[in-house]
Design a protein around this motif. Structure first.
Motif, PDB file in Angstrom:
ATOM      1  N   ALA A   3       0.803  -1.085  -0.009  1.00  9.79           N
ATOM      2  CA  ALA A   3       0.092  -0.142  -0.032  1.00  9.79           C
ATOM      3  C   ALA A   3       0.783   1.173   0.100  1.00  9.79           C
ATOM      4  O   ALA A   3       0.592   2.226  -0.653  1.00  9.79           O
ATOM      5  CB  ALA A   3      -0.841  -0.055   1.135  1.00  9.79           C
ATOM      6  N   VAL A   4       1.852   1.249   0.839  1.00 15.38           N
ATOM      7  CA  VAL A   4       2.861   2.473   0.702  1.00 15.38           C
ATOM      8  C   VAL A   4       3.503   2.574  -0.711  1.00 15.38           C
ATOM      9  O   VAL A   4       3.482   3.891  -1.056  1.00 15.38           O
ATOM     10  CB  VAL A   4       4.037   2.118   1.566  1.00 15.38           C
ATOM     11  N   VAL A   5       3.710   1.762  -1.237  1.00 19.40           N
ATOM     12  CA  VAL A   5       4.289   1.985  -2.722  1.00 19.40           C
ATOM     13  C   VAL A   5       2.973   2.023  -3.870  1.00 19.40           C
ATOM     14  O   VAL A   5       3.235   3.008  -4.574  1.00 19.40           O
ATOM     15  CB  VAL A   5       5.056   0.485  -3.199  1.00 19.40           C
ATOM     16  N   ALA A   6       2.299   1.225  -3.863  1.00 22.44           N
ATOM     17  CA  ALA A   6       1.173   1.429  -4.897  1.00 22.44           C
ATOM     18  C   ALA A   6       0.046   2.216  -4.644  1.00 22.44           C
ATOM     19  O   ALA A   6      -0.514   2.719  -5.676  1.00 22.44           O
ATOM     20  CB  ALA A   6       0.495  -0.025  -4.970  1.00 22.44           C
ATOM     21  N   HIS A   7      -0.311   2.610  -3.395  1.00 23.83           N
ATOM     22  CA  HIS A   7      -1.531   3.362  -2.987  1.00 23.83           C
ATOM     23  C   HIS A   7      -1.072   4.637  -2.334  1.00 23.83           C
ATOM     24  O   HIS A   7      -1.872   5.080  -1.424  1.00 23.83           O
ATOM     25  CB  HIS A   7      -2.438   2.550  -2.380  1.00 23.83           C
ATOM     26  N   ASN A   8       0.286   4.804  -2.121  1.00 25.89           N
ATOM     27  CA  ASN A   8       0.668   6.051  -1.050  1.00 25.89           C
ATOM     28  C   ASN A   8       0.112   6.139   0.072  1.00 25.89           C
ATOM     29  O   ASN A   8      -0.325   7.033   0.833  1.00 25.89           O
ATOM     30  CB  ASN A   8       0.216   7.267  -1.933  1.00 25.89           C
ATOM     31  N   LEU A   9       0.014   4.936   0.629  1.00 25.96           N
ATOM     32  CA  LEU A   9      -0.208   4.892   2.045  1.00 25.96           C
ATOM     33  C   LEU A   9       0.458   5.431   3.048  1.00 25.96           C
ATOM     34  O   LEU A   9       1.686   5.328   2.905  1.00 25.96           O
ATOM     35  CB  LEU A   9      -0.424   3.245   2.421  1.00 25.96           C
ATOM     36  N   ARG A  10       0.012   6.407   3.995  1.00 26.70           N
ATOM     37  CA  ARG A  10       0.644   7.071   4.856  1.00 26.70           C
ATOM     38  C   ARG A  10      -0.042   7.136   6.254  1.00 26.70           C
ATOM     39  O   ARG A  10      -1.302   6.942   6.272  1.00 26.70           O
ATOM     40  CB  ARG A  10       0.894   8.487   4.333  1.00 26.70           C
ATOM     41  N   PRO A  11       0.702   7.335   7.556  1.00 25.19           N
ATOM     42  CA  PRO A  11      -0.260   7.699   8.673  1.00 25.19           C
ATOM     43  C   PRO A  11      -1.318   8.449   8.663  1.00 25.19           C
ATOM     44  O   PRO A  11      -1.095   9.506   7.782  1.00 25.19           O
ATOM     45  CB  PRO A  11       1.002   7.941   9.567  1.00 25.19           C
ATOM     46  N   SER A  12      -2.253   8.579   9.292  1.00 23.74           N
ATOM     47  CA  SER A  12      -3.468   9.178   9.095  1.00 23.74           C
ATOM     48  C   SER A  12      -2.964  10.671   9.820  1.00 23.74           C
ATOM     49  O   SER A  12      -2.645  10.701  11.038  1.00 23.74           O
ATOM     50  CB  SER A  12      -4.533   8.407   9.961  1.00 23.74           C
TER      51      SER A  12
END
Length: 337
Positions: free
Chosen positions: A281-290
C-alpha cells in the motif's frame, strides 16, 4: 574473505594509509595486501579523542553490564579509561553472513564524524581476546554512553502524548544531526524513534548506523546493495523508492523522519495490519499515517504540521525538502498556537 565495503566508504582519504598507526583488525586490505591502518588512539588518558581507533584497550574495560539486545547483537555499559561507555557486539547472522558483515562495517560510516546529535564512536575491532567475546560476534564497537532511553520508549512509555515544545525540540535535534551526516555524504537509512537516543541533558543523538551508506563524493544518490535492499531498515519507515529497490539518496532519510515526526506528534504507531499489505500500500497506493483522525492536526499548528509531513513523505524523493529546508519549517511550527 575481504570486506564487501570499499575502504573509501569507511574512511576519508586523509586517514589512510598512516604513519604512527595501530593495526586495524578489519579484513579490509590495501592493493599491496598490507593490513589497513588507522591512527593509533589519541586518548591522552581520556576517551574524547577526535578520531575513532582500531585498537580497544581491553584491560581498561571495567564493570561490563548488559543493557539490551536484539537482532543486531548486544549492548553493554562499561567503564573505559575512567569514563562510562557503551560496548556493542555485532552478532553474526547465520542466514545472511554477507549482510551481517556489511552491517558491522556500515556502523563505521560516521565513525570519523563528531556532532552533538550523533552518537560518537570511540573504537572498533574484529579482534577480540579470549574471555571478552564469543564465536557468534563479528566485531565490537566502543561508543559514548548516551543513556538508557530512546525516543521509542519516550513516545510509547507515557499515557500522554508529548507536548509541542518537546517534540519540536526533538525533531530539530534529529534534522540537525541528519543535516550534518548528509553534508558528509552519509545516509542513515534507518531513522526511527528506537534509533534516536536521549542524553541525560534531553538531547537527541542518532545511533545505529548498521544500515547506513557512504555516498561517493559529488554523488547525490547511489544504487541499493542487492544484499541489503530487502533486509536492512525498518519497513514502516522505509521510503517507497527503497521498497521498490530504487536508488539511495539523503531524501530517504527525510521520508523516515516524516514518519518519526508523526509518531512524536501523535504518540501512536504509524500503521496497523499485515506487513506485506503495508509494504504494497505504501508503494502502490501512497499509504501514509493518518492526519485526519487526530485533534492535534485541527489547529493552526496542526495545519502546518500536515503540510510539513506531506512534503517529507512525498512519493517522489525530489519533492521532499532537504534538511536545510526542513529546519526553518520546523521553527515555523514553534510559532503558532
Amino acid at each position: 574473505m575481504p570486506s564487501p565495503v570499499p575502504v573509501t566508504r569507511l574512511l576519508p582519504g586523509d586517514i589512510y594509509p598512516c604513519v604512527d598507526t595501530g593495526t586495524c583488525s578489519s579484513p579490509l586490505t590495501q592493493p599491496s595486501g598490507s593490513t589497513l591502518q588507522v591512527p593509533a588512539p589519541r586518548l591522552n588518558g581520556r576517551v574524547g579523542s577526535r578520531l575513532w581507533s582500531s585498537v580497544i584497550l581491553w584491560k581498561q574495560l571495567r564493570s561490563v553490564q548488559p543493557v539490551g539486545s536484539g537482532g543486531f547483537g548486544s549492548v553493554y555499559r562499561a567503564e573505559y579509561l575512567g569514563e562510562t561507555v557503551a560496548l556493542k557486539k555485532v552478532k553474526k547472522s547465520t542466514k545472511n553472513k554477507l549482510a551481517s558483515r556489511q552491517s558491522f562495517w556500515a556502523e563505521l560510516n560516521a565513525a570519523h564524524l563528531r556532532h552533538r546529535n550523533i552518537v560518537r564512536v570511540i573504537a572498533a575491532t574484529t579482534c577480540v581476546p579470549e574471555g571478552f567475546g564469543d564465536e557468534g560476534s563479528i566485531g565490537t564497537i566502543l561508543m559514548e554512553f548516551v543513556g538508557s532511553r530512546n525516543l521509542q520508549q519516550v513516545i510509547y512509555g507515557s499515557p500522554e502524548v508529548l507536548g509541542a515544545d518537546r517534540w519540536l525540540r526533538y525533531s530539530a535535534d534529529i534534522v540537525t544531526g541528519l543535516s550534518f551526516l548528509h553534508s558528509h555524504s552519509v545516509v542513515h537509512l534507518d531513522i526511527k524513534p528506537a534509533n534516536v537516543l536521549l542524553s541525560t541533558e534531553d538531547v537527541c543523538k542518532i545511533a545505529d548506523f548498521g544500515c547506513s551508506l557512504k555516498l561517493d563524493p559529488g554523488c547525490e544518490r547511489s544504487a541499493v546493495s542487492p544484499q541489503l535492499s530487502h533486509v536492512c531498515g525498518t519497513y514502516t519507515h522505509r521510503a517507497p523508492e527503497l521498497l521498490r529497490g530504487g536508488p539511495v539518496s539523503p531524501k530517504a532519510d527525510i521520508f523516515s523522519f516524516g514518519i518519526t515526526l508523526w509518531q512524536l506528534i501523535t504518540g501512536e504507531p504509524p500503521y496497523t495490519g499485515d506487513r506485506q499489505h503495508v509494504l504494497y500500500a505504501v508503494v502502490a497506493h501512497n499509504l501514509r499515517p493518518s492526519v485526519q483522525d487526530h485533534p492535534v492536526f485541527g489547529s493552526e499548528r496542526g495545519g502546518l504540521c500536515r503540510a510539513v509531513l506531506s512534503r517529507c513523505w512525498s512519493a517522489e524523493a525530489r519533492c521532499r525538502p532537504s534538511c536545510r529546508e526542513l529546519l526553518p519549517l520546523l521553527r515555523e511550527l514553534g510559532s503558532p498556537t
